[in-house]
Design an enzyme around this catalytic site. Structure first.
Site, PDB file in Angstrom:
ATOM      1  CE  LYS A 150       5.605   1.258  12.038  1.00 58.12           C
ATOM      2  NZ  LYS A 150       4.496   1.718  11.223  1.00 58.12           N
TER       3      LYS A 150
ATOM      4  CB  VAL B  55       7.265   8.919  14.287  1.00 58.15           C
ATOM      5  CG1 VAL B  55       6.521   9.297  15.562  1.00 58.15           C
ATOM      6  CG2 VAL B  55       8.478   8.068  14.609  1.00 58.15           C
TER       7      VAL B  55
ATOM      8  CG  ASP C 112       3.088   0.848  15.279  1.00 61.11           C
ATOM      9  OD1 ASP C 112       3.842   0.625  14.307  1.00 61.11           O
ATOM     10  OD2 ASP C 112       2.425   1.899  15.392  1.00 61.11           O
TER      11      ASP C 112
ATOM     12  CB  THR D  59      -0.892   0.024   1.271  1.00 62.08           C
ATOM     13  OG1 THR D  59      -1.555  -1.223   1.352  1.00 62.08           O
ATOM     14  CG2 THR D  59      -1.879   1.144   1.250  1.00 62.08           C
TER      15      THR D  59
ATOM     16  N   GLY E 186       2.544   8.974  10.891  1.00 61.30           N
ATOM     17  CA  GLY E 186       2.046   9.129   9.513  1.00 61.30           C
ATOM     18  C   GLY E 186       2.402  10.456   8.879  1.00 61.30           C
TER      19      GLY E 186
ATOM     20  N   GLY F  78      -1.849   5.174   6.767  1.00 55.95           N
ATOM     21  CA  GLY F  78      -2.505   5.104   5.452  1.00 55.95           C
ATOM     22  C   GLY F  78      -1.626   5.658   4.356  1.00 55.95           C
TER      23      GLY F  78
ATOM     24  CE  LYS G 275       3.922   4.441  14.360  1.00 59.68           C
ATOM     25  NZ  LYS G 275       2.459   4.261  14.216  1.00 59.68           N
TER      26      LYS G 275
ATOM     27  CD  GLU H  95       2.793  -1.445  11.156  1.00 58.66           C
ATOM     28  OE1 GLU H  95       3.847  -1.853  10.673  1.00 58.66           O
ATOM     29  OE2 GLU H  95       2.343  -0.309  10.912  1.00 58.66           O
TER      30      GLU H  95
ATOM     31  CB  ILE I 290       1.936  14.337  12.419  1.00 58.88           C
ATOM     32  CG1 ILE I 290       0.427  14.088  12.506  1.00 58.88           C
ATOM     33  CG2 ILE I 290       2.358  15.447  13.364  1.00 58.88           C
ATOM     34  CD1 ILE I 290      -0.060  13.694  13.897  1.00 58.88           C
TER      35      ILE I 290
HETATM   36  N1  HSE Z   1       0.016   0.609  11.665  1.00 56.09           N
HETATM   37  C1  HSE Z   1       0.480   1.931  11.887  1.00 56.09           C
HETATM   38  C2  HSE Z   1      -0.622   2.728  12.564  1.00 56.09           C
HETATM   39  C3  HSE Z   1       0.850   2.546  10.565  1.00 56.09           C
HETATM   40  O1  HSE Z   1      -1.767   2.287  12.535  1.00 56.09           O
HETATM   41  O2  HSE Z   1      -0.358   3.775  13.123  1.00 56.09           O
HETATM   42  C4  HSE Z   1       1.543   3.859  10.697  1.00 56.09           C
HETATM   43  O3  HSE Z   1       2.731   3.727  11.419  1.00 56.09           O
END
Ligand code: HSE
Length: 435
Positions: A107, A134, A203, A14, A136, A304, A207, A192, A138
């Site tokens: 990350k 970290v 996750d 993606t 997305g 995304g 980050k 993920e 932002i």
């Molecule tokens: N799986 C992660 C999330 C993707 O949902 O934040 C972005 O790091």
């Protein structure tokens, strides 16, 4: 730096496909805005013939991503494979040793190998960009690397995982089950490859550990962070939290505590109208407590294709502008190994138990809490609500007065060894805004 930046892209899921489409769509705008051009000189993924959302046959195909990093025609490698070891790690090392620029959304890789990457990037004078790793879309990494150049950062807290925030929001706002909300997040491309990292807090810990490096001059490490995920939260917890004026969010926080750092990832009750409480769906938020600038709050989409591609493109611009920064804001020699902080602070907690519906049960419960120094501020118990298969147990919700986490752990240990309750109790910290 060449005027034409030649890019190799590894990983065409993606995000990888999104980056290629975004580069093509924005090519002429980028060339008008910045003093460089770019060219996609090679692509690679595990399966060549898979159907993709862009025309892969118009690019030079590499069977091995490592060969992208060995190709003298390529300047910059973009790694969108994922995973902290295996091919993603090998590609990073090969790219840096070959003096290529290296950009990643990974990350786990930056967090697990930050120490080695910091040393290697310095030795080889290579650029590593990880804005997309970290929060997305932002721009938190740039804010911490080049925005707040003068500030001492005292604390950072926020919501750093889009998938878990999406799930919690769907449970809270639409009464959905955990499973339904997760499969919706997966369809939308937020989760993920192994969604357990989104759910179990790892996750977020990856980050947070990267943010910690930039704010507090330490090598990234998740071992020094207290991590709890959202697996145990039920739709019913959202209902009662809302009655009490709170939303449940998976929060990350690091606070400097006179020389040491208190770091935590945990589902937390946050006031509904607060900076964290109102962030819904796939959005993330990061609050930075600084000395010169007060509290800075950045909010936006955290996962995304679109947001992550934006961050990758911003790293391409940074690379092409010949960015000279250290990986984690400081030289390798000036970074410290990350330490755990065992200092204890008093906080209010949300407690949910399924209590047996029999004489004296409530008094036995409060006596265990009292023995552990826990005093109750608010209680909810409604007759007629039961666990599906255990009609004899009914939910009891409490908000405690401020208390330390050791007392909570000790009450938990005592409660799970009684016949008073069915299923483990949950204790969640309550965050009064700004901690
Ligand atoms: N799986 C992660 C999330 C993707 O949902 O934040 C972005 O790091």
């Amino acid at each position: 730096m060449n005027d034409v930046v030649k890019i190799g892209i590894a990983g065409l899921g993606t995000i990888g496909s999104g980056v290629i489409k975004s580069l093509l769509r924005n090519q002429s705008d980028l060339e008008k805005k910045y003093k460089f051009k770019f060219e996609i000189s090679g692509i690679s993924a595990s399966s060549k013939n898979k159907e993709r959302s862009f025309n892969a046959s118009s690019f030079v195909w590499f069977d091995s991503p490592i060969d992208l990093a060995r190709d003298s025609n390529i300047d910059l490698i973009i790694e969108l494979i994922g995973g902290d070891s295996g091919i993603a790690y090998d590609l990073a090392i090969e790219a840096i040793k070959n003096k290529k620029g290296f950009i990643t959304a990974n990350k786990a890789l930056i967090s697990s190998h930050g120490k080695e990457l910091s040393r290697l990037s310095e030795e080889n004078n290579s650029f590593i960009g990880y804005e997309a790793a970290v929060a997305g879309g932002i721009p938190i990494i740039k804010t911490l690397r080049s925005g707040l150049v003068l500030d001492q950062i005292k604390g950072v807290y926020g919501i750093l995982n889009g998938t878990s925030n999406f799930i919690l929001s769907k449970m809270s706002e639409e009464n959905k089950s955990f499973e339904d909300a997760l499969s919706e997040a997966q369809i939308l491309g937020y989760a993920e490859a192994d969604p357990s990292f989104d759910i179990n807090g790892l996750d977020v810990a990856h980050k947070l550990s990267i943010i910690n490096s930039l704010c507090f001059a330490e090598f990234p490490s998740i071992e020094s962070i207290n991590v709890k995920g959202i697996e145990a939260i039920l739709t019913l917890d959202h209902k009662y939290a809302k009655e009490l004026g709170y939303n449940i969010k998976l929060t990350a926080s690091s606070f400097s505590d006179g020389g040491s750092l208190r770091k935590e990832v945990s589902p937390t009750l946050v006031e509904m109208g607060s900076s964290l409480g109102r962030v819904s769906g796939v959005s993330n938020v990061v609050c930075i407590n600084t000395d010169y600038n007060g509290t800075i709050i950045l909010e936006g989409e955290g996962a995304g294709e679109g947001p992550t591609s934006t961050s990758v493109l911003s790293d391409i611009v940074d690379y092409s502008s010949n960015n000279k920064q250290y990986l984690f804001n400081k030289k390798f020699a000036d970074l410290l190994d990350s330490k755990c902080n065992n200092s204890v602070i008093d906080r209010c907690y949300y407690l949910r138990v399924f209590l047996v519906d029999q004489k004296g049960a409530m008094s036995n419960l409060t006596s265990i809490l009292g023995k552990n120094g826990i005093s109750i501020d608010q209680v909810i118990q409604r007759g007629g609500v039961h666990l599906k298969d255990e009609k004899n147990f009914t939910p009891v919700i409490m908000i405690t007065h401020p208390i330390d986490s050791e007392s909570i752990d000790s009450a938990f240990a005592e409660l799970i060894n009684t016949d008073l309750i069915s299923m483990d109790p949950i204790f969640l910290p309550v965050l009064k805004d700004n901690l």
